[in-house]
Design a protein around this motif. Structure first.
Motif, PDB file in Angstrom:
ATOM      1  N   ASP A 119      34.353  67.894  13.783  1.00 31.96           N
ATOM      2  CA  ASP A 119      33.311  66.896  13.534  1.00 31.96           C
ATOM      3  C   ASP A 119      33.075  66.796  12.033  1.00 31.96           C
ATOM      4  O   ASP A 119      32.882  67.804  11.355  1.00 31.96           O
ATOM      5  N   ASP A 121      30.593  64.504   9.601  1.00 32.83           N
ATOM      6  CA  ASP A 121      29.538  63.504   9.423  1.00 32.83           C
ATOM      7  C   ASP A 121      29.327  62.677  10.689  1.00 32.83           C
ATOM      8  O   ASP A 121      29.141  61.450  10.636  1.00 32.83           O
ATOM      9  N   ASN A 123      31.483  62.038  13.028  1.00 31.39           N
ATOM     10  CA  ASN A 123      32.709  61.424  13.533  1.00 31.39           C
ATOM     11  C   ASN A 123      33.691  62.511  13.969  1.00 31.39           C
ATOM     12  O   ASN A 123      33.825  63.540  13.302  1.00 31.39           O
ATOM     13  N   TRP A 125      37.439  63.917  14.595  1.00 31.52           N
ATOM     14  CA  TRP A 125      38.810  63.799  14.114  1.00 31.52           C
ATOM     15  C   TRP A 125      39.633  64.958  14.655  1.00 31.52           C
ATOM     16  O   TRP A 125      39.088  65.964  15.112  1.00 31.52           O
ATOM     17  N   LYS A 147      43.095  63.447   9.975  1.00 34.99           N
ATOM     18  CA  LYS A 147      42.508  62.144  10.301  1.00 34.99           C
ATOM     19  C   LYS A 147      43.195  61.467  11.483  1.00 34.99           C
ATOM     20  O   LYS A 147      43.369  60.242  11.501  1.00 34.99           O
ATOM     21  N   PRO A 149      42.376  60.151  14.943  1.00 30.63           N
ATOM     22  CA  PRO A 149      41.102  59.826  15.591  1.00 30.63           C
ATOM     23  C   PRO A 149      40.804  60.748  16.763  1.00 30.63           C
ATOM     24  O   PRO A 149      41.679  61.065  17.569  1.00 30.63           O
ATOM     25  N   SER A 151      38.082  62.248  20.016  1.00 31.76           N
ATOM     26  CA  SER A 151      37.364  61.758  21.184  1.00 31.76           C
ATOM     27  C   SER A 151      36.712  62.938  21.888  1.00 31.76           C
ATOM     28  O   SER A 151      37.155  64.085  21.753  1.00 31.76           O
ATOM     29  N   VAL A 174      40.825  57.028  21.676  1.00 31.85           N
ATOM     30  CA  VAL A 174      39.414  57.328  21.441  1.00 31.85           C
ATOM     31  C   VAL A 174      38.541  56.904  22.617  1.00 31.85           C
ATOM     32  O   VAL A 174      37.462  57.456  22.827  1.00 31.85           O
TER      33      VAL A 174
END
Length: 363
Positions: A119, A121, A123, A125, A147, A149, A151, A174
């Motif tokens: 995690d 911020d 988001n 990854w 980086k 993405p 989920s 995602v």
């Protein structure tokens, strides 16, 4: 066989196999789930693993990832108390510390590769770490690819070195509504192919891209046969789990296609409806164990370790091992034995007092 008929036949076969092969009277089941000396066929190597995800085996040790960020080591038949590494992973249902693989020259360079959900911020990854170990301790850790993405539910995460010496990575989508698996500029829903330092091979199918193939929902296992053909198993959305023969540059359809039907995409070799939640898959290349077919597949929802023949489809699918609950991963050891981990502490299973377990199959 007509494709619709084939899928219906597969569905009937899977329902039958789930009912029959996991029944209490199944003679293949382990006779005593609490014994460390089950038989000449199966033995428990380690117990009380916490949400284990993947296995890697060297000449003298076994490494297992646990979802919450630990790399556990089994040496001389003993699960070491201290983990090799404790990594900060995202606390999400189906993410965390996932895949693990060893460098082909591990005995000399001691490189371990892992796939980690994190995690940043708010988001999610995924990244690939190359860990250097020394005497079962982390000596160095380097992020070599980042980086991807992330989920809460479908990160993929299985990583393996192929016979070409390249690192192959399965990434998830995602969300089921996302079309990123069809976007070549996204790392979501792909099979990636990398050099061992995380750089992009010059002979990848798309110029200056790590993408090897696209159109996947949630890859869960990969293996290569003796001819170098790559096979990948992946979760569908409650149904239509797939096993695919992966070819460079090809598109496997998600989310526009599930299993088959559109000429723009590749058809799955096998399609499971209802879902059996396939985990790791293995092309068995040893001569220690005698199987009718060399393809071995772990299954979580169907709670079996299967052997199967792609040419004959589900009609040839047979249980090798049942009675241990959800089966997450399967790998081959240097001596030709097979190692399996259960997945009963993952939030979907019914763990007993000694779950989860690492087992060895060897006759």
């Amino acid at each position: 066989m007509d494709k619709k008929i084939q899928i219906i036949a597969i569905a009937i076969a899977v329902v039958f196999s789930i009912f029959v092969l996991t029944s209490p009277s199944d003679p293949i089941s382990l006779p005593d789930p609490y014994s460390n000396t089950k038989s000449d066929f199966v033995s428990i190597i380690a117990e009380n693993l916490d949400k284990p995800r993947a296995i890697a085996v060297s000449e003298d040790r076994i490494f297992v990832t646990e979802k919450d960020g630990f790399i556990r080591v089994i040496q001389d038949g003993i699960l070491l108390e201290s983990p090799l590494a404790s990594l900060r992973s995202a606390n999400v249902f189906d993410g965390g510390l996932l895949g693990i693989t060893l460098h082909p020259d591990f005995s000399n360079n001691h490189y371990i590769y892992v796939f980690l959900t994190y995690d940043e911020d708010g988001n999610l990854w995924n990244k690939i770490l190359r860990i250097t170990e020394s005497e079962n301790k982390l000596k160095d850790a380097q992020t070599i690819f980042d980086k991807i993405p992330g989920s809460s539910f479908s990160n993929g995460g299985f990583i393996k070195f192929g016979p070409d010496g390249k690192l192959y990575v399965g990434t998830g989508t995602v969300s089921d509504s996302s079309h990123l698996p069809q976007d070549l500029n996204s790392l979501s829903g792909k099979i990636l192919r990398l050099n061992d330092d995380g750089t992009i091979p010059d002979d990848n199918p798309f110029s200056n891209s790590p993408v090897y193939s696209l159109g996947f929902r949630n890859p869960q296992g990969m293996t290569w046969d003796d001819d170098g053909n790559l096979y990948v198993a992946e979760f569908g959305p409650e149904k239509n789990d797939e096993i695919n023969l992966i070819q460079a540059g090809k598109n496997y359809g998600w989310p526009e296609q599930q299993c088959s039907g559109d000429k723009k995409f590749e058809n799955a070799l096998l399609c499971y409806d209802p879902s059996i939640e396939p985990g790791g898959i293995l092309f068995y290349s040893g001569d220690t164990l005698d199987f009718e077919s060399p393809f071995i597949m772990a299954s979580m929802r169907a709670a079996n370790l299967y052997q199967l023949d792609f040419a004959e489809g589900l009609s040839s699918q047979k249980s090798i091992l049942s009675g241990i609950g959800r089966v997450r991963d399967v790998v081959q050891g240097p001596d030709g034995s097979i190692y399996v981990i259960t997945s009963n502490t993952d939030g979907k299973g019914f763990p007993d007092g000694t779950d989860d377990k690492l087992l060895r199959i060897l006759k």
